[in-house]
Structures are given as structure tokens and as C-alpha cells.
Design an enzyme around this catalytic site. Structure first.
Site, PDB file in Angstrom:
ATOM      1  N   CYS A  98      31.615  -5.368 -24.630  1.00 33.75           N
ATOM      2  CA  CYS A  98      32.566  -4.101 -24.401  1.00 33.75           C
ATOM      3  C   CYS A  98      32.383  -3.166 -25.729  1.00 33.75           C
ATOM      4  CB  CYS A  98      34.049  -4.599 -24.614  1.00 33.75           C
ATOM      5  SG  CYS A  98      35.294  -3.296 -24.298  1.00 33.75           S
ATOM      6  N   CYS A 196      40.750  -9.595 -22.585  1.00 38.89           N
ATOM      7  CA  CYS A 196      42.078  -8.673 -22.123  1.00 38.89           C
ATOM      8  C   CYS A 196      42.078  -8.604 -20.785  1.00 38.89           C
ATOM      9  CB  CYS A 196      41.715  -7.438 -22.648  1.00 38.89           C
ATOM     10  SG  CYS A 196      40.164  -6.604 -21.915  1.00 38.89           S
TER      11      CYS A 196
END
Length: 357
Positions: A98, A196
Site C-alpha cells: 500500500c 485495515c
């Protein structure tokens, strides 16, 4: 300023604002947890309360704040990579992916559109220009919070535009700053170490929800020993990771560990703790930070996981990447994880572990 609504990014934003920077707060929505079927709440960087906390801090201190929806680009790359890696028998690190491919690029694109000179984040690491002109990443002074390991993938353009003030502070000092700024609840806020998009920490459940019919496709494979002798059935190779000891649901009267995974045959190899020890590995998908290349035999402290202390090694150029030879055996080298090479406190570079020789 990337603002998650947590203590680190909020204090960073207020610190930079006080120093005279024109701060623009950006909160990135990376994942809508309700769509994953995993539960009823969103957490971490995707929590509505966190969005509101970030916006409130910006409003109170008089600088603009925007929410940036990057769910589509995040999902297409990070989540597909996460699933593909487990299906390939490897153990991915989605935070590295990410940072490297999504968050910084998304921030830089918006920074350019808004005429901002820099991107700032609340990571505990340092960025500075080396004598050779290249931008380098250094460890944060708080060893317990240092995040340099997950930043190895940032290229020179991104590093040249990034500010990380927290690398020079310890976490205790940041908590005190939050109190001084008038945010006692933020100072006491617990931290999330979950992925997440897997807030319940159940990656196996996530894979089952994400890949239709996965359990049926992979169930019934064999646990085997290093000689290939069958030891019993397992639930499917994607549901195991190198070094795993708990949750194997097979009794041996002594501790056994997952030492290798073969997706082609749906077999999971088990062995003793000493069978996890190796001293060579191949690393590819490299990004060099401090130098633009390395010389054969270069010594480096190599970390093979986030909380790893690191082990001394020599690095050798290989047609498929970098071959790492450790001075002493290390345990649980897991293909798919990041290997990060250090010279002192500075990141030489990093890459993805492909194989252990």
C-alpha cells in the site's frame, strides 16, 4: 498531510502548522469494511470516528481537510495482491504494498493538484539527503516504534517530497504533545496493529469470503514431513504460514511448525524448530534507497519481518535479484514477506523474499 485521525498524524499536522507550513489535511478512505462481510464495524484508517477526529483537528487549527476515496485503486492492487500471494503459498505484507504503490502516489497526485511542495506523514522514521545526493530512510530514534521497515519501497521522487517529523521523537513525547494541544482522549487512544481490511485479524475468513469456493478447492490436502511422509489432512494450504505452530489441529506429542508450503500439490510440510533455520534466501522486486546498486559481498543487517531485530548478512547480485547469505542461521524465512537491508540505521534498500535456498 496524511491524517488518519490517530495521535501520530494529528500531532504531526499540528506541529507542522505551528512551524509555519500551510497544511492541507488529507484522510484516505482505503476500505469499506461493511463490504467484506467480516463484521459490523469499520476500524483503524477506515473508521468514521477517525475521519471526524481528523477533520475536527484541522478545523480547530484553521487549515483545510479533505477525505480522499481511494478504495478502488487500493482494492484493485493491494487486496488482489494479498489474495494472490496467499493462493501462491506466500505470506504477503499489504502495508508495504500500500505504501509503495498506492498511498504515496495518491498523495503526490493530490499534492501536485493543490500546489503543495511536500507530503507529510506520521511515520516514525527519518528522511534526509545523503552525501551521494540520494534520499535515504533512517530508523526513528524510538526503536519500539521505528517504521523504516515498511517504507523501503518508496522511490527517490517520493522520498524527495516527503517529510516525517516524528522520526526524531519518542512515542511518550508525542503523547505528551497531544495532551498539550488539548487532546487528552487522543493521547490515550489505543493503536491498531491490524490489517485495515481485515479488522478482525482473521485473514483466513477474509480469503474464504473473497474467493468463492476456496475451502472446497483446497481442503483435504496433506501435512507431510520433510521426507514427504504423510502425517494427516489439513484444511488447505492458503490457511497456513511459515513458522506457524498453533492451530494445526494435529497431535505429535511435541511442538511442530510449518516449514514449507507447496500450492501445486496442496501439501504443507511440518518439522521441528530447527527445520525452520536457514542461512540463504533470494530477494527480488528490489528498490534501492541509499545507493543505486550494491557491490557483491556487501555487508548488511537484514530484517525479514517487521519486529525482527535483523541479522548480519552478505548481499550478492543474482540474475533473479539479490542472494542473501546470513552469517548465522535465521528462523522462519517466509516467501512474500519483505527483506530490508540496513547499513547502521539507514535503509540500503529492500525487496520481496522469493525463495529460501
Amino acid at each position: 498531510m496524511a491524517m488518519s485521525g490517530g495521535i501520530d498524524s494529528t500531532v504531526t499536522a499540528l506541529m507542522l502548522h505551528d512551524e509555519g507550513y500551510d497544511v492541507v489535511g488529507i484522510t484516505m478512505k482505503t476500505w469499506d469494511y461493511a463490504t467484506s462481510g467480516g463484521g459490523h464495524k469499520e476500524t483503524g484508517c477506515c473508521n468514521l470516528d477517525s475521519f471526524n477526529d481528523a477533520r475536527a483537528a484541522a478545523v480547530q487549527h484553521g487549515f483545510p481537510h479533505f477525505i480522499l476515496d481511494i478504495r478502488e485503486e487500493f482494492g484493485d492492487f493491494v487486496i488482489e495482491n494479498f489474495v494472490d500471494e496467499y493462493l501462491a503459498g506466500r505470506t504477503p505484507n499489504p502495508c508495504v504494498m500500500c505504501n509503495t504503490h498506492i498511498k504515496w502516489r495518491a498523495l503526490l497526485k493530490r499534492a501536485n493538484a493543490l500546489g503543495c511542495d511536500y507530503i507529510a506523514t506520521g511515520h516514525y522514521a527519518n528522511i534526509y539527503q545523503s552525501d551521494n545526493g540520494r534520499y535515504a530512510i533512517g530508523k526513528g530514534i524510538d526503536e519500539t516504534k521505528d517504521q523504516s521497515y515498511v517504507l523501503w519501497g518508496l522511490d527517490q521522487e517520493l522520498l524527495s517530497r516527503t517529510i516525517m517529523p516524528l522520526g526524531k521523537y519518542r512515542k511518550t513525547a508525542i503523547r505528551q504533545m497531544a495532551m498539550d494541544y488539548g487532546y487528552p482522549e487522543l493521547a490515550k487512544k489505543s493503536e491498531s496493529y491490524e490489517i485495515c481490511f481485515v479488522p478482525d485479524n482473521d485473514y483466513r475468513g477474509f480469503l474464504k469470503r473473497r474467493v468463492e469456493g476456496l475451502e472446497e478447492k483446497v481442503s483435504g490436502g496433506w501435512f507431510v514431513d520433510k521426507e514427504g511422509k504423510r502425517l494427516g489432512h489439513h484444511k488447505g494450504y492458503p490457511f497456513y504460514t511459515i513458522g506457524q505452530r498453533k492451530g494445526l489441529e494435529i497431535a505429535f506429542g511435541k511442538p511442530v511448525y510449518v516449514t514449507a508450503i507447496d500450492p501445486a500439490t496442496n501439501t504443507v510440510v511440518l518439522g521441528g524448530e530447527n527445520d525452520l533455520e536457514q542461512n540463504d534466501m533470494l530477494v527480488s522486486k528490489l528498490n534501492w534507497v541509499k545507493y543505486d546498486s550494491i557491490t557483491d559481498g556487501m555487508e548488511a543487517l537484514t530484517k525479514i519481518r517487521y519486529k525482527d531485530k535483523g541479522a548480519l548478512s552478505n548481499l550478492y547480485n543474482d540474475e533473479n535479484g539479490i542472494r542473501v547469505r546470513f552469517y548465522e542461521n535465521v528462523k522462519s524465512i517466509a516467501p512474500g514477506q519483505s527483506a530490508v537491508f540496513y547499513e547502521g540505521d539507514e535503509v540500503i534498500g529492500g525487496g520481496i523474499i522469493q525463495t529460501n535456498y
